[in-house]
Structures are given as structure tokens and as C-alpha cells.
Design an enzyme around this catalytic site. Structure first.
Site, PDB file in Angstrom:
ATOM      1  NE  ARG A 144      -2.269   1.888   3.278  1.00 58.64           N
ATOM      2  CZ  ARG A 144      -2.165   1.470   4.526  1.00 58.64           C
ATOM      3  NH1 ARG A 144      -2.693   0.308   4.887  1.00 58.64           N
ATOM      4  NH2 ARG A 144      -1.499   2.177   5.425  1.00 58.64           N
ATOM      5  CD  GLU A 157       3.917   4.717   6.244  1.00 59.43           C
ATOM      6  OE1 GLU A 157       4.989   4.647   6.869  1.00 59.43           O
ATOM      7  OE2 GLU A 157       2.814   4.544   6.783  1.00 59.43           O
ATOM      8  CG  ASN A 193       2.330   1.138   4.428  1.00 57.60           C
ATOM      9  OD1 ASN A 193       2.891   1.355   5.488  1.00 57.60           O
ATOM     10  ND2 ASN A 193       1.540   2.029   3.843  1.00 57.60           N
ATOM     11  CB  SER A 250      -4.313  -2.238   7.612  1.00 60.81           C
ATOM     12  OG  SER A 250      -4.093  -0.865   7.389  1.00 60.81           O
ATOM     13  CE  LYS A 256       7.558   4.981   8.428  1.00 62.04           C
ATOM     14  NZ  LYS A 256       7.283   3.592   8.842  1.00 62.04           N
ATOM     15  CE  LYS A 308       6.621   9.612   8.008  1.00 64.27           C
ATOM     16  NZ  LYS A 308       6.142   8.979   6.772  1.00 64.27           N
ATOM     17  CD  GLU A 358       6.168   0.301   8.475  1.00 63.47           C
ATOM     18  OE1 GLU A 358       5.110   0.927   8.258  1.00 63.47           O
ATOM     19  OE2 GLU A 358       7.227   0.563   7.900  1.00 63.47           O
ATOM     20  N   GLY A 359       2.688   0.854  11.960  1.00 66.44           N
ATOM     21  CA  GLY A 359       1.534   0.613  12.804  1.00 66.44           C
ATOM     22  C   GLY A 359       0.846   1.847  13.342  1.00 66.44           C
ATOM     23  NE  ARG A 364      -4.784   5.167   6.111  1.00 65.48           N
ATOM     24  CZ  ARG A 364      -3.503   4.978   6.401  1.00 65.48           C
ATOM     25  NH1 ARG A 364      -3.166   4.480   7.573  1.00 65.48           N
ATOM     26  NH2 ARG A 364      -2.561   5.286   5.531  1.00 65.48           N
TER      27      ARG A 364
END
Length: 538
Positions: free
Chosen positions: A195, A211, A213, A218, A373, A427, A431-432, A514
Site C-alpha cells: 500500500r 510511505e 507499506n 491494512s 523508512k 519518523k 510501522e503501525g 483514511r
């Protein structure tokens, strides 16, 4: 707005060792490896053409004869909004747009117990079609880039060498990667479900990447449902609101990710083997994951924690991964992206065991590291993309959406960030969601690192802070709506499958929008910062 590449979403079912059974294939003989697909039960014969329906494509966004105005939430009266909310909650309940309710103890591991609707935006968010097409267009290029970077073990090890000294989690991942390099371990079948996250920067009027992923990306399940929910509401109320449901792009994230997993399973060529989803012991976002595993054409799927993999797993001499007595063809990680997923050596042993096997990993340890990152920052340096890509037009397209990314070894940038911390995001290699550093905390952490010495610098990167347009929207949580000033982040899914030199899948595979309150720095949905949304092309 968080990751998801790590993506804050993992899972568990009623029993993590339970198996989802359905009749998919017949075997010529007990010892035969040839696969007979039942055309009445199975939707495809050719692994390169799983479904006939056309996937979402950036060039296929619907055209309108006249541009309708975007709605103004200030004109909506409470009775009308309440009716929209009621219909949205009914639709969500009937169609599985749900998560576990944290007030119920069993909601993280017993399906069907303690359900509530997922946090949602009541209506879609306006998004310029030109930037939507740009995000779609670069996805296959990023997919190819990730694959090529993953094959360059020296680049990954060298780029992350200083990070390894400053970050224990990254160090452990690199240790596994190093062992695979020493053994000359090859991943002939490589599956990536990525993603790529973006924001529209109002300052520069450009689409900038947040970023990449590469692990546990998700919401491919629930994002598709949100798009369908918004289309349904607009079909019923579009005339009253003044917008057209056809301007919400069709979202096939669930189907395309599931198809990619099914094709990887076919490439593995063991009809008795299963797909294994690695999950967290407590997972209230399990339904997003079940939507994916239940769409893989009836291929058997099992769900295991990493601790269970270590206890029940082994690798045979031919490389076959056996877990709970079953051969595993594909390992789909919905855990393992955070230190919290590795509370003991058992979890690290499981990750190494999986990596040592011949199972298709999604992601492999090399793909996982490619999404870090620091690697994203390295790829943004002048001349680095040319190491992996040949097409100058493709390189220019990727560079166009790179935000400013810097190492903390750059004294001039660090000085600027201390003086004007509001223009930067700090950063870590995490992740998360909930991990990034903003505002005055950027200055404080940079000053702290200067006192502690240079070793800690490698645990972080600096990124240009993006300032997206602020709009008003109704956000719905726990059955209640609130009108807020919000900003949004677009995630575009990409699926990539390769067997040696044969690229089987390389496509843009739906999207995730989102939306969060403008005053919130972080944006993970499962972490509680944002809501699920869809886009309205304008």
C-alpha cells in the site's frame, strides 16, 4: 497518517489453530501433484486470469456530462444527517463493515462476539481526478521498484547498517536477512501486497508520498465495503445532496489481493498445501482479514500466531513448511511488523523458520526491509532510483511524488528542523501508527540526540511535513456522528507476483481513504486516530 504497511491490523479467529475448509480441488491420486480445478466451484482455469470482472483502473474513472457541486455539510439539518447515519449503520451491520468492540473481552479472538461498525466517514471525501490517476499510474512502477530493491541484498544491508546499531528491531530483521544471504537462499516466487500512502499538499499543489507499506497492508477488506456503502447512500440520497454515486470509484481491493494470493498458491503447485495467515493473539480487526481469506477461491486458510508457528512448525528437507501437520504454500503476514509482535525468542524463531522454508512469503524478509523508512529515504537520494530502474519516464514519475526525505546525518537539515520543527516530521523505523514525532517534540528529540551522540541518529529520518486541504465532514464512531474539520490520506494498493523471470501480477489493486480530525497528527484507523473513507472524484 500511520502505516499500515505495517498497518495496525493483524488478527485471530475463534481458535487460532482453526481451519477454514471448503472443497477446492480434486487430486488425481494420493501421490499426484497435478491439480484439477472444478470449473463449477472455482472461478478460474488460467492462473493469469482469475476473474473476468475488470479491476479498478486509473483511466476508467466515470465521466460526467456536467460537474456537480461538492456538498456543504453546513447545509445539512440534524434530522437528515441522523437518517443517513441510521442507514449507514444498518448497511454496515448487514455487509460486514465491522470490527471487534474493545469493551467485550472476547471480541479480539472469538468471531461474532462483541461486534460494532467500523469507524467511518458518513460521506466520501472529494479528491481531484488528476491526482487519483497519478497515484494509480505509478503503482505498478513502485511494485517493480520494491521487487528489484529486495533482490539487492548489499544495498539493503549497507543502507541499514547504521540503523542496525541504533534500532534493535531492525537489527533482528537484518540478522535474518543476512543469514539468507549467506546461504544464498533464493525466493523464486515473490508475492507483494503493498500500500502506497499519499497526501495532497496544499502548499505545493502536489501529490506527495507518505510511505511504502510492504507488510500487513491494512484494510483491503473493509475499504472495499466503505466504497460500496458510500455508493449505496448516494444512490439513495445523491439527488438531495447534489452529488452522483458514479463518481465514487469502484474499489476491488479485496478481490485483487485475494486473487494474487490464490495465484501465488497455484504457482507453489502443491494442491494439499494451505495459506497461512500470521496473526496477533488479540485482533479486533479480524474481519478485514477474513474478508480476504474467504475470497481466495475456497483455498484452505489457517490462522496462527508466530508463537504457534514456532511450537507447531518445522521445515522438511525439501524446504516444505509444515505447521500443525499441514504443508504451507503461502504465508500472509498480518503480524510481525512491530516489536510488540515479538515478545520472546519464540516469535523470532518462527520468523526465521518461515524464511528458511520454500513457502511463498508475503512479505519475504527482503520485501519487509525494503518498506522501511530508511530505505524510502535512501531511494529519494539523487541517482539511487537509476540503480534499480531503467526507464527515465518511470523514474521521473516516482520522483514527482517524493516528499522531502533526509537523514539525520545532514547537519543543515537538522538545524532547520530545530529552528522550524513544524515543517518536519521525525519518523522512527516503525510501522503501525502512533510512532511519528511532530511539532516541538521534533526539536526536543533532535536536541536530545545531539547530546547523546550520533549513534541514535540512524534510528530516525526526517520528512517534509505535508499540509493537506482541510474540509468539514461527518465522522461516525460507536453509532454517533460528529462534524469535524478533517484531512485525508489516500492509500493505493498494489499487487505484485513473480515466478523467476515471469511477472504474473503487477497492478494497482484498489484503494484506502483514511480521514482524521485536522488537529490529530497520527492517522491509523485501528490505532484509533482515523476513520475509513472513500473518494469522490472532482
Amino acid at each position: 497518517m500511520g502505516s499500515g504497511g505495517g498497518s495496525v491490523c493483524s488478527s485471530l479467529s475463534y481458535s487460532s489453530s482453526s481451519t477454514c475448509f471448503a472443497s477446492l480441488f480434486s487430486i488425481c491420486s494420493p501421490s499426484s501433484s497435478s491439480l484439477k480445478l472444478n470449473p463449477r466451484r472455482f472461478l478460474f482455469h488460467n492462473p493469469t486470469n482469475l476473474r473476468k470482472q475488470a479491476p479498478l483502473r486509473c483511466g476508467r474513472s466515470p465521466e460526467m456530462e456536467s460537474k456537480k457541486p461538492i456538498f456543504d455539510v453546513e447545509t445539512f439539518d440534524d434530522d437528515f444527517v441522523q437518517k443517513l447515519v441510521y442507514d449507514a449503520l444498518v448497511w454496515s451491520s448487514l455487509h460486514g463493515l465491522v470490527v471487534g468492540d474493545k469493551t467485550y473481552q472476547k471480541s479480539g479472538n472469538v468471531p461474532g462476539v462483541g461486534l460494532m461498525h467500523a469507524p467511518i466517514s458518513l460521506l466520501p471525501t472529494a479528491f481531484p481526478e488528476i491526482y487519483w490517476k497519478q497515484a494509480c499510474d505509478v503503482t505498478p512502477i513502485f511494485n517493480e521498484l520494491i521487487d528489484r530493491v529486495s533482490l539487492d541484498g548489499k544495498f539493503l544491508q549497507d543502507s541499514l547498517s547504521r540503523t542496525k546499531k541504533a534500532d534493535v528491531f531492525t537489527s533482528r530483521l537484518l540478522d535474518i536477512h543476512s543469514k539468507m544471504l549467506e546461504r544464498n537462499k533464493k525466493e523464486d516466487i515473490r508475492l507483494g501486497l503493498h500500500r502506497l500512502d499519499y497526501m495532497l499538499d496544499e502548499e505545493t499543489n502536489s501529490l506527495l508520498q507518505i510511505e511504502m507499506n510492504t507488510i500487513s497492508s491494512s484494510f483491503p477488506g473493509l475499504s472495499r465495503l466503505v466504497s460500496q456503502l458510500h455508493q449505496s447512500l448516494l444512490r439513495s440520497y445523491g439527488d438531495q445532496i447534489g452529488i452522483d454515486s458514479e463518481r465514487v470509484p469502484r474499489n476491488t481491493s479485496t478481490i485483487q489481493f485475494a486473487d494474487a494470493i490464490a495465484k501465488a498458491w497455484l504457482e507453489y503447485n502443491n494442491p494439499r498445501a494451505v495459506v497461512m495467515v500470521t496473526v496477533q493473539p488479540e485482533e479486533r480487526n479480524m474481519y478485514d482479514q477474513h474478508l480476504l481469506s474467504r475470497n481466495t477461491h475456497n483455498i484452505v486458510a489457517i490462522r496462527k500466531t508466530l508463537a504457534e508457528v514456532e511450537t507447531e512448525g518445522s521445515v522438511q528437507e525439501d524446504g516444505t513448511l509444515i505447521v500443525g501437520g499441514q504443508a504451507v504454500a503461502v504465508v500472509y503476514f498480518r503480524s510481525g511488523y512491530t516489536p510488540n509482535d515479538h515478545p520472546s525468542e519464540s516469535e523470532w524463531n518462527a520468523r526465521l523458520l518461515i524464511e528458511e522454508s520454500s513457502a511463498v512469503k508475503c512479505p519475504s524478509i527482503a520485501y519487509h526491509l525494503t518498506g522501511s523508512k530508511k530505505i524510502q529515504q535512501e531511494l529519494a537520494k539523487p541517482g539511487v532510483l537509476e540503480r534499480f530502474l531503467d526507464n527515465k519516464e518511470d523514474i521521473a514519475k516516482l520522483r514527482k511524488c517524493f516528499a522531502g526525505l533526509w537523514s539525520l546525518d545532514d547537519p543543515e537539515i537538522v538545524k532547520q528542523a530545530i529552528e522550524k520543527p513544524g515543517l518536519f516530521v521525525m519518523k522512527p523505523q516503525r510501522e503501525g501508527g502512533g510512532n511519528n514525532i511532530y511539532g516541538d517534540d521534533v526539536r526536543e528529540n533532535l536536541l536530545r540526540l545531539q547530546k547523546e551522540g550520533e549513534d541514535g541518529n540512524a534510528a530516525y529520518i526526517l520528512m517534509q511535513r505535508i499540509f493537506p486541504k482541510v474540509s468539514n465532514m461527518f465522522l461516525v464512531r460507536e453509532g454517533v456522528y460528529h462534524k469535524n474539520q478533517v484531512i485525508s490520506e489516500l492509500g493505493v494498493y498494489g499487487a505484485y507476483l513473480r515466478n523467476k523471470d515471469n511477472v504474473i501480477v503487477n497492478e494497482q489493486s484498489g484503494y484506502l481513504m483514511r480521514t482524521k480530525i485536522e488537529s490529530s497528527d497520527e492517522g491509523g484507523v485501528a490505532a484509533g486516530f482515523a476513520v475509513l473513507d472513500s473518494i469522490y472524484l472532482n
